[in-house]
Design a protein around this motif. Sequence first.
Motif, PDB file in Angstrom:
ATOM      1  N   TYR A  27     -35.709 -26.585   1.293  1.00  0.00           N
ATOM      2  CA  TYR A  27     -36.170 -25.376   0.610  1.00  0.00           C
ATOM      3  C   TYR A  27     -35.707 -25.366  -0.847  1.00  0.00           C
ATOM      4  O   TYR A  27     -34.679 -25.948  -1.191  1.00  0.00           O
ATOM      5  N   ARG A  28     -36.477 -24.669  -1.681  1.00  0.00           N
ATOM      6  CA  ARG A  28     -36.057 -24.411  -3.062  1.00  0.00           C
ATOM      7  C   ARG A  28     -35.430 -23.019  -3.080  1.00  0.00           C
ATOM      8  O   ARG A  28     -36.046 -22.056  -2.633  1.00  0.00           O
ATOM      9  N   ILE A  29     -34.208 -22.899  -3.596  1.00  0.00           N
ATOM     10  CA  ILE A  29     -33.446 -21.658  -3.482  1.00  0.00           C
ATOM     11  C   ILE A  29     -33.128 -21.077  -4.860  1.00  0.00           C
ATOM     12  O   ILE A  29     -32.676 -21.782  -5.763  1.00  0.00           O
ATOM     13  N   GLY A  30     -33.365 -19.778  -4.994  1.00  0.00           N
ATOM     14  CA  GLY A  30     -32.907 -19.026  -6.151  1.00  0.00           C
ATOM     15  C   GLY A  30     -31.859 -18.044  -5.662  1.00  0.00           C
ATOM     16  O   GLY A  30     -32.144 -17.231  -4.781  1.00  0.00           O
ATOM     17  N   TRP A  31     -30.646 -18.125  -6.196  1.00  0.00           N
ATOM     18  CA  TRP A  31     -29.534 -17.297  -5.690  1.00  0.00           C
ATOM     19  C   TRP A  31     -29.008 -16.396  -6.788  1.00  0.00           C
ATOM     20  O   TRP A  31     -28.728 -16.858  -7.898  1.00  0.00           O
ATOM     21  N   ARG A  32     -28.868 -15.125  -6.465  1.00  0.00           N
ATOM     22  CA  ARG A  32     -28.209 -14.165  -7.352  1.00  0.00           C
ATOM     23  C   ARG A  32     -27.132 -13.428  -6.576  1.00  0.00           C
ATOM     24  O   ARG A  32     -27.314 -13.105  -5.410  1.00  0.00           O
ATOM     25  N   GLN A  33     -26.033 -13.126  -7.258  1.00  0.00           N
ATOM     26  CA  GLN A  33     -24.909 -12.460  -6.607  1.00  0.00           C
ATOM     27  C   GLN A  33     -24.889 -10.954  -6.866  1.00  0.00           C
ATOM     28  O   GLN A  33     -23.969 -10.266  -6.437  1.00  0.00           O
ATOM     29  N   LEU A  46     -43.005 -15.161  -7.111  1.00  0.00           N
ATOM     30  CA  LEU A  46     -43.102 -14.613  -5.768  1.00  0.00           C
ATOM     31  C   LEU A  46     -42.569 -15.615  -4.739  1.00  0.00           C
ATOM     32  O   LEU A  46     -43.049 -16.746  -4.672  1.00  0.00           O
ATOM     33  N   PRO A  47     -41.574 -15.232  -3.929  1.00  0.00           N
ATOM     34  CA  PRO A  47     -40.992 -16.176  -2.973  1.00  0.00           C
ATOM     35  C   PRO A  47     -41.782 -16.239  -1.669  1.00  0.00           C
ATOM     36  O   PRO A  47     -42.637 -15.392  -1.392  1.00  0.00           O
ATOM     37  N   ASP A  48     -41.465 -17.234  -0.858  1.00  0.00           N
ATOM     38  CA  ASP A  48     -42.009 -17.297   0.492  1.00  0.00           C
ATOM     39  C   ASP A  48     -41.192 -16.422   1.437  1.00  0.00           C
ATOM     40  O   ASP A  48     -41.685 -16.013   2.498  1.00  0.00           O
ATOM     41  N   LEU A  49     -39.944 -16.130   1.036  1.00  0.00           N
ATOM     42  CA  LEU A  49     -39.078 -15.287   1.861  1.00  0.00           C
ATOM     43  C   LEU A  49     -37.920 -14.789   1.006  1.00  0.00           C
ATOM     44  O   LEU A  49     -37.462 -15.486   0.091  1.00  0.00           O
ATOM     45  N   LEU A  50     -37.459 -13.579   1.305  1.00  0.00           N
ATOM     46  CA  LEU A  50     -36.294 -12.997   0.619  1.00  0.00           C
ATOM     47  C   LEU A  50     -35.150 -12.853   1.623  1.00  0.00           C
ATOM     48  O   LEU A  50     -35.303 -12.233   2.666  1.00  0.00           O
ATOM     49  N   LEU A  51     -34.003 -13.441   1.286  1.00  0.00           N
ATOM     50  CA  LEU A  51     -32.760 -13.253   2.045  1.00  0.00           C
ATOM     51  C   LEU A  51     -31.927 -12.242   1.277  1.00  0.00           C
ATOM     52  O   LEU A  51     -31.496 -12.510   0.155  1.00  0.00           O
ATOM     53  N   LEU A  52     -31.697 -11.077   1.868  1.00  0.00           N
ATOM     54  CA  LEU A  52     -31.038  -9.988   1.155  1.00  0.00           C
ATOM     55  C   LEU A  52     -29.755  -9.576   1.876  1.00  0.00           C
ATOM     56  O   LEU A  52     -29.789  -9.160   3.029  1.00  0.00           O
ATOM     57  N   GLY A  53     -28.629  -9.711   1.189  1.00  0.00           N
ATOM     58  CA  GLY A  53     -27.348  -9.361   1.772  1.00  0.00           C
ATOM     59  C   GLY A  53     -27.039  -7.881   1.643  1.00  0.00           C
ATOM     60  O   GLY A  53     -27.490  -7.220   0.701  1.00  0.00           O
ATOM     61  N   THR A  54     -26.267  -7.367   2.585  1.00  0.00           N
ATOM     62  CA  THR A  54     -25.862  -5.959   2.536  1.00  0.00           C
ATOM     63  C   THR A  54     -24.499  -5.796   1.883  1.00  0.00           C
ATOM     64  O   THR A  54     -23.922  -4.713   1.912  1.00  0.00           O
ATOM     65  N   ASP A  55     -23.970  -6.869   1.271  1.00  0.00           N
ATOM     66  CA  ASP A  55     -22.637  -6.795   0.667  1.00  0.00           C
ATOM     67  C   ASP A  55     -22.690  -6.423  -0.810  1.00  0.00           C
ATOM     68  O   ASP A  55     -21.668  -6.413  -1.494  1.00  0.00           O
ATOM     69  N   LEU A  56     -23.889  -6.110  -1.317  1.00  0.00           N
ATOM     70  CA  LEU A  56     -23.999  -5.752  -2.728  1.00  0.00           C
ATOM     71  C   LEU A  56     -23.301  -4.411  -2.985  1.00  0.00           C
ATOM     72  O   LEU A  56     -23.311  -3.525  -2.136  1.00  0.00           O
ATOM     73  N   PRO A  57     -22.703  -4.237  -4.164  1.00  0.00           N
ATOM     74  CA  PRO A  57     -21.971  -2.995  -4.440  1.00  0.00           C
ATOM     75  C   PRO A  57     -22.893  -1.790  -4.590  1.00  0.00           C
ATOM     76  O   PRO A  57     -24.079  -1.926  -4.895  1.00  0.00           O
ATOM     77  N   ASN A  58     -22.334  -0.603  -4.348  1.00  0.00           N
ATOM     78  CA  ASN A  58     -23.051   0.664  -4.559  1.00  0.00           C
ATOM     79  C   ASN A  58     -24.347   0.769  -3.754  1.00  0.00           C
ATOM     80  O   ASN A  58     -25.330   1.326  -4.218  1.00  0.00           O
ATOM     81  N   ASP A  59     -24.333   0.192  -2.552  1.00  0.00           N
ATOM     82  CA  ASP A  59     -25.488   0.288  -1.656  1.00  0.00           C
ATOM     83  C   ASP A  59     -26.758  -0.276  -2.298  1.00  0.00           C
ATOM     84  O   ASP A  59     -27.866   0.178  -2.031  1.00  0.00           O
ATOM     85  N   ALA A  60     -26.597  -1.275  -3.176  1.00  0.00           N
ATOM     86  CA  ALA A  60     -27.743  -1.839  -3.897  1.00  0.00           C
ATOM     87  C   ALA A  60     -28.743  -2.496  -2.963  1.00  0.00           C
ATOM     88  O   ALA A  60     -29.942  -2.527  -3.251  1.00  0.00           O
ATOM     89  N   SER A  61     -28.270  -3.014  -1.831  1.00  0.00           N
ATOM     90  CA  SER A  61     -29.189  -3.650  -0.882  1.00  0.00           C
ATOM     91  C   SER A  61     -30.206  -2.643  -0.364  1.00  0.00           C
ATOM     92  O   SER A  61     -31.401  -2.938  -0.273  1.00  0.00           O
ATOM     93  N   SER A  62     -29.744  -1.431  -0.022  1.00  0.00           N
ATOM     94  CA  SER A  62     -30.651  -0.388   0.463  1.00  0.00           C
ATOM     95  C   SER A  62     -31.650  -0.003  -0.613  1.00  0.00           C
ATOM     96  O   SER A  62     -32.833   0.186  -0.339  1.00  0.00           O
ATOM     97  N   VAL A  63     -31.157   0.116  -1.847  1.00  0.00           N
ATOM     98  CA  VAL A  63     -32.034   0.478  -2.965  1.00  0.00           C
ATOM     99  C   VAL A  63     -33.100  -0.586  -3.167  1.00  0.00           C
ATOM    100  O   VAL A  63     -34.282  -0.286  -3.361  1.00  0.00           O
TER     101      VAL A  63
END
Length: 225
Positions: A27-33, A46-63
């Motif tokens: 896979y080709r991966i683009g990673w942001r922290q 546009l990706p084929d899939l988004l992997l989204l972590g829930t460890d982002l600060p200030n509930d950013a994952s939900s946003v």
Amino acid sequence: MKRYIILVLEDPAEGERIKSGLEEAGYRIGWRQNEIGVLRWLEEDLPDLLLLGTDLPNDASSVLQEEIGRFAPFPILLLLKEWSSEAVVAGFARGANDVVQVTIPMAELYARIGHLISLFKRLGDGSLTELSFEDLRMELRSRKAWRDGEPIKLTPKEFDLLLFLLKRAGKVCGREMLLQQVWGYDFATGTNVVDVYIRHLRKKIDSGHTKKLLHTVRGTGYMLG
């Protein structure tokens, strides 16, 4: 061409583990922290899939889940920092297509990613890529809209709301239905978010046009007709 996956995960150790493992799998991966610039990144590549972590600060994952929307043209796999039934339910309610713990073994993650991408491709091959009503047109892949040939600049959530109404053109959609289907709320919250977004949409799609498309059905809800 390699499948492209965007990974948004703050944890450096888990991020590196997942990134390296998926790259080894081809896979080709683009990673942001962090979440900064992710929405623009998603629009530009546009990706084929988004992997989204829930460890982002200030509930950013939900946003981010809310902003990306429940009708994203790519699957969303949510990586939970801490597993709980409540977190799983919340993740699916916001539009995730699968929910796993961030420490998931790579072999299982490969299988889930491959399944989601394949499933979305099969669904996409047999579905419409464009919807229209009167002189309103929406492209589902690019998530763009036009009225009488003029582009309409919509936020992700405005696009989701308009798409839901367009799919049900001619039918009244109640506020509770819209809250449940577009925002993922399973109960009436007393919020006026639907009314606010409808006002925004009305200005964007009906302003300057003799024929109005977005109508309020007093005491019931809204409809495109």
